[in-house]
Design an enzyme around this catalytic site. Structure first.
Site, mmCIF file in Angstrom:
data_model
loop_
_atom_site.group_PDB
_atom_site.id
_atom_site.type_symbol
_atom_site.label_atom_id
_atom_site.label_comp_id
_atom_site.label_asym_id
_atom_site.label_seq_id
_atom_site.Cartn_x
_atom_site.Cartn_y
_atom_site.Cartn_z
ATOM 1 C CB ALA A 83 -0.890 0.003 1.239
ATOM 2 C CD GLU A 116 0.901 -0.359 -8.286
ATOM 3 O OE1 GLU A 116 0.376 -1.216 -7.569
ATOM 4 O OE2 GLU A 116 0.686 -0.254 -9.509
ATOM 5 C CB SER A 147 3.331 7.041 -2.573
ATOM 6 O OG SER A 147 2.605 6.746 -1.407
ATOM 7 C CB CYS A 151 -5.209 6.056 3.406
ATOM 8 S SG CYS A 151 -3.464 5.720 3.147
ATOM 9 C CD GLU A 201 6.302 8.857 0.665
ATOM 10 O OE1 GLU A 201 5.848 8.608 -0.462
ATOM 11 O OE2 GLU A 201 6.473 7.973 1.517
HETATM 12 C C1 HEM Z 1 -1.114 8.420 -2.502
HETATM 13 C C2 HEM Z 1 -0.887 7.363 -1.757
HETATM 14 C C3 HEM Z 1 -1.979 6.507 -1.168
HETATM 15 C C4 HEM Z 1 -3.287 6.360 -1.556
HETATM 16 C C5 HEM Z 1 -4.012 7.029 -2.714
HETATM 17 C C6 HEM Z 1 -3.894 5.424 -0.629
HETATM 18 C C7 HEM Z 1 -5.232 5.052 -0.663
HETATM 19 C C8 HEM Z 1 -5.843 4.275 0.297
HETATM 20 C C9 HEM Z 1 -7.264 4.019 0.363
HETATM 21 C C10 HEM Z 1 -8.302 4.527 -0.636
HETATM 22 C C11 HEM Z 1 -7.490 3.236 1.443
HETATM 23 C C12 HEM Z 1 -8.853 2.783 1.968
HETATM 24 C C13 HEM Z 1 -9.396 1.574 1.281
HETATM 25 C C14 HEM Z 1 -10.813 1.231 1.698
HETATM 26 O O1 HEM Z 1 -11.459 1.951 2.465
HETATM 27 O O2 HEM Z 1 -11.324 0.212 1.198
HETATM 28 C C15 HEM Z 1 -6.203 2.981 2.054
HETATM 29 C C16 HEM Z 1 -6.001 2.192 3.170
HETATM 30 C C17 HEM Z 1 -4.764 1.966 3.711
HETATM 31 N N1 HEM Z 1 -3.557 2.524 3.349
HETATM 32 FE FE1 HEM Z 1 -3.273 3.835 1.879
HETATM 33 N N2 HEM Z 1 -2.945 5.015 0.269
HETATM 34 C C18 HEM Z 1 -1.763 5.669 -0.013
HETATM 35 C C19 HEM Z 1 -0.566 5.567 0.669
HETATM 36 C C20 HEM Z 1 -0.335 4.767 1.747
HETATM 37 C C21 HEM Z 1 0.903 4.650 2.459
HETATM 38 C C22 HEM Z 1 2.170 5.464 2.150
HETATM 39 C C23 HEM Z 1 0.726 3.708 3.430
HETATM 40 C C24 HEM Z 1 1.689 3.158 4.448
HETATM 41 C C25 HEM Z 1 2.963 3.284 4.467
HETATM 42 C C26 HEM Z 1 -0.653 3.259 3.344
HETATM 43 C C27 HEM Z 1 -1.236 2.334 4.160
HETATM 44 C C28 HEM Z 1 -2.583 2.032 4.181
HETATM 45 C C29 HEM Z 1 -3.163 1.113 5.133
HETATM 46 C C30 HEM Z 1 -2.432 0.343 6.226
HETATM 47 C C31 HEM Z 1 -4.540 1.063 4.836
HETATM 48 C C32 HEM Z 1 -5.597 0.190 5.510
HETATM 49 C C33 HEM Z 1 -6.303 0.990 6.541
HETATM 50 C C34 HEM Z 1 -7.459 0.225 7.161
HETATM 51 O O3 HEM Z 1 -8.013 -0.685 6.560
HETATM 52 O O4 HEM Z 1 -7.797 0.588 8.288
HETATM 53 N N3 HEM Z 1 -1.263 3.924 2.306
HETATM 54 N N4 HEM Z 1 -5.220 3.640 1.347
#
Ligand code: HEM
Length: 424
Positions: A265, A268, A270, A375, A384
């Site tokens: 997560a 890609e 980011s 997220c 970043e």
């Molecule tokens: C532009 C960059 C990013 C985008 C667009 C993005 C987008 C998302 C989205 C849309 C979700 C929610 C999915 C859902 O509700 O079904 C999510 C969950 C998550 N993201 Fe990101 N993400 C990004 C960067 C990151 C980064 C840098 C990390 C960690 C180093 C991360 C870790 C997570 C985690 C752990 C979840 C799960 C949260 C949960 O289920 O409680 N993400 N992300």
């Protein structure tokens, strides 16, 4: 296959001129999108939003395109579950490595498991923890920009926007430098398996990647336990492995899949945020001028990039009870595709939504989701992006596109696969 986009043609579409696509919304099939959708989904999504906002897909799932409906789903996890076992069993086969991964990782779990797993890595994303990364991010960006300056041009995805997030997330987890390319290939194979349609080769590659990734992490955890002095006390892997060691809070599988998910997560998405940001700014030189005139616009600029080209275009939920969205009643057990990319351009929420405007405020896009699964890494990704864009546009005022960007033909992830730029 990659789609070579003519950037002038895309500008016309994105500005909403001559953009009405020729398709029948009632017959729209997300698993078999019309030709042209993958180049530029937004005109199709606008038509769906006005003519079939709660659209029943031929496979019986629903495609949601209105901001208000998608907000309602995000906000009600008691009705709208993130558990994907019912979808992933036929897709991957129960017991397949991809099934195990995607049904164990935090994003596809419901409370109370979700609450327990998420709590265990929250420490890594506190304001204080992120402040410690700021200097490292700035130094990495400076290094990539030195290379860009030396070469006078570069393929920016490979040379910059891919490298930064993977370095940062691997630092955060505690993955050694020499192993970072392995992570990239596994992540790509595992995330590609979330696309609605898969070839047998993609399925094989995804399953293999999960097995190899788990073996790799098991080895790394063993090594960390044998050599505790090598680990940083703040490394997510070490902290979470300790939580697993006390047995109660995290099983071994939960630990491995939580780490795999975070490594996937964290980069890609980011990478694509950075690539799209550079691409959109270069296609809108007036916005670069605005940023240069007022560097305080960097934060709204990052939000606008995220809104305009959501790196994750679709989120999913399944109802556990009958639910009503607009004037449609959905039975318990209905699967919905929440098209974030459509919500982000809903005129009911955003004035002139097809306009790329770095001064847009407020900008409550859904690119990081909403509600309990929002997220976890959003503040890190925003940090970043802010450092990357600020330094890039400060240092290279004459940066320009060397060739049209290549956008990969993927539905769920909006990916820039090549972005050639020159500095003068
Ligand atoms: C532009 C960059 C990013 C985008 C667009 C993005 C987008 C998302 C989205 C849309 C979700 C929610 C999915 C859902 O509700 O079904 C999510 C969950 C998550 N993201 Fe990101 N993400 C990004 C960067 C990151 C980064 C840098 C990390 C960690 C180093 C991360 C870790 C997570 C985690 C752990 C979840 C799960 C949260 C949960 O289920 O409680 N993400 N992300």
């Amino acid at each position: 296959m990659e789609i070579q986009l003519d950037t002038r043609a895309r500008s016309r579409c994105n500005l909403g001129m001559d953009a009405t696509p020729n398709f029948e919304p009632a017959e729209f099939d997300l698993l078999n999108v019309p030709a042209g959708y993958l180049d530029d989904p937004y005109p199709y999504l606008a038509t769906l939003r006005t003519q079939a906002p709660v659209h029943r897909n031929p496979d019986g799932t629903y495609v949601l395109t209105r901001y208000a409906d998608i907000a309602q789903v995000y906000r009600d996890p008691a009705v709208w579950s993130s558990d994907k076992k019912a979808d992933f069993a036929p897709k991957f086969g129960p017991g397949a490595p991809l099934y195990e991964h995607h049904t164990t990782s935090v994003v596809f779990t419901d409370p109370p498991d979700h609450t327990r797993i998420r709590k265990l890595f929250q420490f890594a994303f506190t304001r204080r923890a992120l402040a410690a990364f700021e200097e490292r991010i700035a130094a990495l960006v400076d290094g990539y920009l030195d290379q860009l300056a030396d070469q006078g041009g570069m393929e920016l995805v490979e040379g910059f926007s891919f490298k930064l997030p993977i370095e940062v997330v691997c630092d955060m987890l505690g993955v050694p430098g020499q192993d970072r390319m392995l992570i990239r290939d596994w992540a790509l194979a595992i995330l590609t398996a979330l696309e609605p349609k898969l070839t047998p080769a993609q399925l094989d590659a995804g399953n293999r990647a999960v097995v190899e990734f788990k073996d790799y992490l098991r080895g790394l955890i063993r090594h960390r336990r044998a050599h505790p002095n090598e680990a940083q006390p703040t490394e997510v892997l070490t902290v979470m492995a300790d939580a697993e060691a006390d047995g109660e809070r995290l099983s071994e599988l939960e630990l491995l899949h939580a780490c795999i998910f975070m490594l996937n997560a964290g980069h890609e998405t980011s990478t694509n945020m950075i690539s799209h940001g550079v691409h959109e700014m270069l296609r809108h030189p007036d916005q670069i001028a605005r940023l240069r005139a007022d560097p305080g616009l960097i934060e709204p600029m990052v939000e606008e990039v995220l809104r305009y080209q959501a790196p994750i275009q679709i989120n999913n939920r399944r109802s556990v009870a009958e639910a009503r969205l607009g004037d449609v009643t959905l039975k318990a057990g209905s699967s919905v595709h929440m098209i974030v990319a459509a919500a982000n351009r809903d005129p009911a929420q955003f004035a002139q939504p097809d306009r790329f405007d770095i001064t847009r405020r407020p900008n409550r896009h859904f690119s990081f989701g909403l509600g309990i699964h929002i997220c976890a890494g959003n503040a890190l990704a925003r940090l970043e992006a802010a450092i990357a864009f600020q330094k890039l546009f400060d240092r290279f005022p004459r940066l320009s596109l060397e060739a049209p960007a290549k956008i990969a033909p993927r539905l769920r992830f909006r990916e820039v696969s090549a972005l050639h730029v020159r500095t003068a």
